[in-house]
Motif scaffolding. Sequence first.
Motif, PDB file in Angstrom:
ATOM      1  N   LEU A 119      46.697  40.775  37.207  1.00  0.00           N
ATOM      2  CA  LEU A 119      45.463  41.543  37.178  1.00  0.00           C
ATOM      3  C   LEU A 119      44.561  41.113  38.325  1.00  0.00           C
ATOM      4  CD1 LEU A 119      43.698  43.609  35.624  1.00  0.00           C
ATOM      5  CD2 LEU A 119      42.596  41.625  34.572  1.00  0.00           C
ATOM      6  N   CYS A 120      44.167  42.052  39.137  1.00  0.00           N
ATOM      7  CA  CYS A 120      43.225  41.740  40.201  1.00  0.00           C
ATOM      8  C   CYS A 120      42.538  43.024  40.621  1.00  0.00           C
ATOM      9  CB  CYS A 120      43.918  41.093  41.393  1.00  0.00           C
ATOM     10  SG  CYS A 120      45.059  42.176  42.223  1.00  0.00           S
ATOM     11  N   GLY A 121      41.587  42.896  41.511  1.00  0.00           N
ATOM     12  CA  GLY A 121      40.834  44.050  41.958  1.00  0.00           C
ATOM     13  C   GLY A 121      39.441  44.065  41.347  1.00  0.00           C
ATOM     14  N   THR A 122      38.637  45.021  41.782  1.00  0.00           N
ATOM     15  CA  THR A 122      37.263  45.158  41.309  1.00  0.00           C
ATOM     16  C   THR A 122      37.233  46.141  40.133  1.00  0.00           C
ATOM     17  OG1 THR A 122      36.493  44.744  43.556  1.00  0.00           O
ATOM     18  CG2 THR A 122      34.924  45.746  42.033  1.00  0.00           C
ATOM     19  N   PRO A 123      36.616  45.783  38.994  1.00  0.00           N
ATOM     20  CA  PRO A 123      36.701  46.595  37.772  1.00  0.00           C
ATOM     21  C   PRO A 123      36.431  48.086  37.965  1.00  0.00           C
ATOM     22  CG  PRO A 123      35.613  44.529  37.303  1.00  0.00           C
ATOM     23  CD  PRO A 123      35.843  44.553  38.788  1.00  0.00           C
ATOM     24  N   ASP A 124      35.395  48.462  38.701  1.00  0.00           N
ATOM     25  CA  ASP A 124      35.040  49.873  38.871  1.00  0.00           C
ATOM     26  C   ASP A 124      36.156  50.680  39.525  1.00  0.00           C
ATOM     27  OD1 ASP A 124      32.713  48.815  37.966  1.00  0.00           O
ATOM     28  OD2 ASP A 124      31.428  49.784  39.438  1.00  0.00           O
ATOM     29  N   TYR A 125      37.027  50.006  40.285  1.00  0.00           N
ATOM     30  CA  TYR A 125      38.062  50.694  41.054  1.00  0.00           C
ATOM     31  C   TYR A 125      39.464  50.500  40.460  1.00  0.00           C
ATOM     32  CZ  TYR A 125      34.405  50.906  44.668  1.00  0.00           C
ATOM     33  OH  TYR A 125      33.237  51.139  45.368  1.00  0.00           O
ATOM     34  N   LEU A 126      39.559  49.781  39.346  1.00  0.00           N
ATOM     35  CA  LEU A 126      40.870  49.481  38.766  1.00  0.00           C
ATOM     36  C   LEU A 126      41.506  50.717  38.144  1.00  0.00           C
ATOM     37  CD1 LEU A 126      40.440  46.017  37.012  1.00  0.00           C
ATOM     38  CD2 LEU A 126      41.714  46.523  39.090  1.00  0.00           C
ATOM     39  N   ALA A 127      42.803  50.883  38.374  1.00  0.00           N
ATOM     40  CA  ALA A 127      43.545  52.011  37.810  1.00  0.00           C
ATOM     41  C   ALA A 127      43.798  51.775  36.314  1.00  0.00           C
ATOM     42  CB  ALA A 127      44.872  52.179  38.551  1.00  0.00           C
ATOM     43  N   PRO A 128      43.987  52.844  35.536  1.00  0.00           N
ATOM     44  CA  PRO A 128      44.217  52.708  34.090  1.00  0.00           C
ATOM     45  C   PRO A 128      45.409  51.819  33.758  1.00  0.00           C
ATOM     46  CG  PRO A 128      43.810  54.999  34.667  1.00  0.00           C
ATOM     47  CD  PRO A 128      43.921  54.257  35.961  1.00  0.00           C
ATOM     48  N   GLU A 129      46.493  51.927  34.559  1.00  0.00           N
ATOM     49  CA  GLU A 129      47.681  51.133  34.238  1.00  0.00           C
ATOM     50  C   GLU A 129      47.434  49.637  34.403  1.00  0.00           C
ATOM     51  OE1 GLU A 129      48.558  52.994  38.405  1.00  0.00           O
ATOM     52  OE2 GLU A 129      47.453  53.483  36.570  1.00  0.00           O
ATOM     53  N   VAL A 130      46.502  49.268  35.273  1.00  0.00           N
ATOM     54  CA  VAL A 130      46.155  47.845  35.426  1.00  0.00           C
ATOM     55  C   VAL A 130      45.434  47.363  34.175  1.00  0.00           C
ATOM     56  CG1 VAL A 130      44.942  46.140  36.820  1.00  0.00           C
ATOM     57  CG2 VAL A 130      45.974  48.132  37.926  1.00  0.00           C
ATOM     58  N   LEU A 131      44.498  48.156  33.691  1.00  0.00           N
ATOM     59  CA  LEU A 131      43.750  47.786  32.486  1.00  0.00           C
ATOM     60  C   LEU A 131      44.648  47.768  31.255  1.00  0.00           C
ATOM     61  CD1 LEU A 131      40.501  49.848  33.151  1.00  0.00           C
ATOM     62  CD2 LEU A 131      40.832  47.381  33.424  1.00  0.00           C
ATOM     63  N   ARG A 132      45.580  48.716  31.184  1.00  0.00           N
ATOM     64  CA  ARG A 132      46.512  48.735  30.046  1.00  0.00           C
ATOM     65  C   ARG A 132      47.408  47.506  30.068  1.00  0.00           C
ATOM     66  NH1 ARG A 132      46.680  54.506  30.959  1.00  0.00           N
ATOM     67  NH2 ARG A 132      48.473  54.246  32.353  1.00  0.00           N
ATOM     68  N   PHE A 133      47.830  47.087  31.259  1.00  0.00           N
ATOM     69  CA  PHE A 133      48.670  45.900  31.370  1.00  0.00           C
ATOM     70  C   PHE A 133      47.903  44.672  30.897  1.00  0.00           C
ATOM     71  CE2 PHE A 133      50.064  42.140  33.697  1.00  0.00           C
ATOM     72  CZ  PHE A 133      51.404  42.103  33.330  1.00  0.00           C
ATOM     73  N   GLU A 134      46.618  44.580  31.281  1.00  0.00           N
ATOM     74  CA  GLU A 134      45.801  43.435  30.870  1.00  0.00           C
ATOM     75  C   GLU A 134      45.672  43.375  29.360  1.00  0.00           C
ATOM     76  OE1 GLU A 134      41.644  43.779  31.295  1.00  0.00           O
ATOM     77  OE2 GLU A 134      41.314  41.650  31.636  1.00  0.00           O
ATOM     78  N   SER A 135      45.592  44.549  28.722  1.00  0.00           N
ATOM     79  CA  SER A 135      45.402  44.573  27.263  1.00  0.00           C
ATOM     80  C   SER A 135      46.704  44.379  26.493  1.00  0.00           C
ATOM     81  CB  SER A 135      44.761  45.901  26.846  1.00  0.00           C
ATOM     82  OG  SER A 135      45.624  46.981  27.156  1.00  0.00           O
ATOM     83  N   GLY A 136      47.829  44.226  27.221  1.00  0.00           N
ATOM     84  CA  GLY A 136      49.098  43.950  26.568  1.00  0.00           C
ATOM     85  C   GLY A 136      49.940  45.164  26.267  1.00  0.00           C
ATOM     86  N   ALA A 137      49.535  46.329  26.777  1.00  0.00           N
ATOM     87  CA  ALA A 137      50.320  47.542  26.537  1.00  0.00           C
ATOM     88  C   ALA A 137      51.658  47.451  27.253  1.00  0.00           C
ATOM     89  CB  ALA A 137      49.554  48.768  27.021  1.00  0.00           C
ATOM     90  N   LYS A 138      52.672  48.120  26.696  1.00  0.00           N
ATOM     91  CA  LYS A 138      53.993  48.089  27.298  1.00  0.00           C
ATOM     92  C   LYS A 138      54.012  48.907  28.582  1.00  0.00           C
ATOM     93  CE  LYS A 138      56.428  47.475  22.904  1.00  0.00           C
ATOM     94  NZ  LYS A 138      57.450  48.039  21.995  1.00  0.00           N
ATOM     95  N   GLY A 139      54.885  48.534  29.488  1.00  0.00           N
ATOM     96  CA  GLY A 139      54.990  49.287  30.733  1.00  0.00           C
ATOM     97  C   GLY A 139      55.508  48.434  31.867  1.00  0.00           C
ATOM     98  N   GLY A 140      55.391  47.112  31.731  1.00  0.00           N
ATOM     99  CA  GLY A 140      56.030  46.220  32.685  1.00  0.00           C
ATOM    100  C   GLY A 140      55.302  45.958  33.973  1.00  0.00           C
ATOM    101  N   GLY A 141      54.099  46.498  34.160  1.00  0.00           N
ATOM    102  CA  GLY A 141      53.371  46.225  35.385  1.00  0.00           C
ATOM    103  C   GLY A 141      52.908  47.504  36.050  1.00  0.00           C
ATOM    104  N   TYR A 142      52.619  47.415  37.335  1.00  0.00           N
ATOM    105  CA  TYR A 142      52.099  48.573  38.045  1.00  0.00           C
ATOM    106  C   TYR A 142      52.481  48.477  39.515  1.00  0.00           C
ATOM    107  CZ  TYR A 142      48.456  45.052  38.809  1.00  0.00           C
ATOM    108  OH  TYR A 142      47.793  43.903  39.108  1.00  0.00           O
ATOM    109  N   GLY A 143      52.391  49.596  40.223  1.00  0.00           N
ATOM    110  CA  GLY A 143      52.874  49.643  41.598  1.00  0.00           C
ATOM    111  C   GLY A 143      51.902  50.271  42.576  1.00  0.00           C
ATOM    112  N   ARG A 144      52.451  50.935  43.591  1.00  0.00           N
ATOM    113  CA  ARG A 144      51.649  51.473  44.690  1.00  0.00           C
ATOM    114  C   ARG A 144      50.581  52.462  44.243  1.00  0.00           C
ATOM    115  NH1 ARG A 144      56.697  50.646  46.594  1.00  0.00           N
ATOM    116  NH2 ARG A 144      56.949  49.833  48.721  1.00  0.00           N
ATOM    117  N   ALA A 145      50.801  53.119  43.117  1.00  0.00           N
ATOM    118  CA  ALA A 145      49.877  54.155  42.657  1.00  0.00           C
ATOM    119  C   ALA A 145      48.471  53.611  42.398  1.00  0.00           C
ATOM    120  CB  ALA A 145      50.415  54.821  41.387  1.00  0.00           C
TER     121      ALA A 145
END
Length: 328
Positions: free
Chosen positions: A177-203
């Motif tokens: 998890l990194c980046g500035t909160p206002d600009y964070l993508a939904p998949e980053v926030l979902r990953f932080e909360s423990g949702a399944k998905g395995g991470g995030y990429g270029r999107a």
Amino acid sequence: MSDQSMGFPPALKEKYVISKTLGTGACGEVKLAFERETCLKVAIKIINKKKCLLENDRPLNVETEVEILKKVDHPCLIKIKDFYEGEDFYIVLELMEGGELFYKVRRPAKLSEETCKLYFYQMLLAVQYLHQNGIIHRDLKLENILLSSPSEEKCLIKVSDFGQSKLLGESSLMQTLCGTPDYLAPEVLRFESGAKGGGYGRAVDAWSLGVILFICLSGYPPFSETPQKCLRDQICAGSFTFIQEIWDHVSQEALDLVRKLLEVDPIRRLTIQEALLHPWLQDEEMKRIFQELVSKAETAPNLLVKGRKRPRAEDELVGPTKARKLQQ
């Protein structure tokens, strides 16, 4: 001369005259300096080791940032000139005299749609180049977009600050998890909360660019904390604040691009290549202005950094065929 210059590495002081502070941050500051041999102005990013220790007594992101800065070579990415290590880390960069884009869009300031288009086109080219070279920025925001001119609205912009960037392989998914909160993508926030998905990429970079474009066009952020709904919930739902009277003055094509970049599903979200092919950016006059700015910068010594020959900006563009290949 700065009063603090006595604490700088001897090799740094031998090559540069250190001057005033241009800005400060959580982990250090940026100073104006002059190269003794040429009198050219540069910016020295000073990263305080004591403030930014992570592990192994070294701020790991500094090494990654320097590695990326040395690797990249594009007209819309900030250039490194030197790197020194002493009591702190010292990254010598080309100076962007126009400062941060943040101050150009903060109310009551407002950019014209044509200027937004010129700037955003350059951001897309820069991020496309990063992605093609296996780099995800992860912290794209207005403060990390720098302008070459303090007075000319039509100017080159450069993406900066690679402290959160990640070098990765084609199949990699990031899990930090990194980046500035206002600009964070939904998949980053979902990953932080423990949702399944395995991470995030270029999107994630495309989403952040969507947030930047939204602010540039409207003068306010798409998501903000309110008593009724927290920032995280707004982002994960893709529920941005739409003020009709402001957006009435924005073209439908520009709004369409914003919507397609602020798509919650990263698979359905526009890629950088697809965004470059969007109708809003098919503006030959804007591209001509950009090419003139690049040509002018190549002959301006204060923007030119010795090293490899820069690729022609048009070489960074992709047509439909190449875009499909890149997505496969």
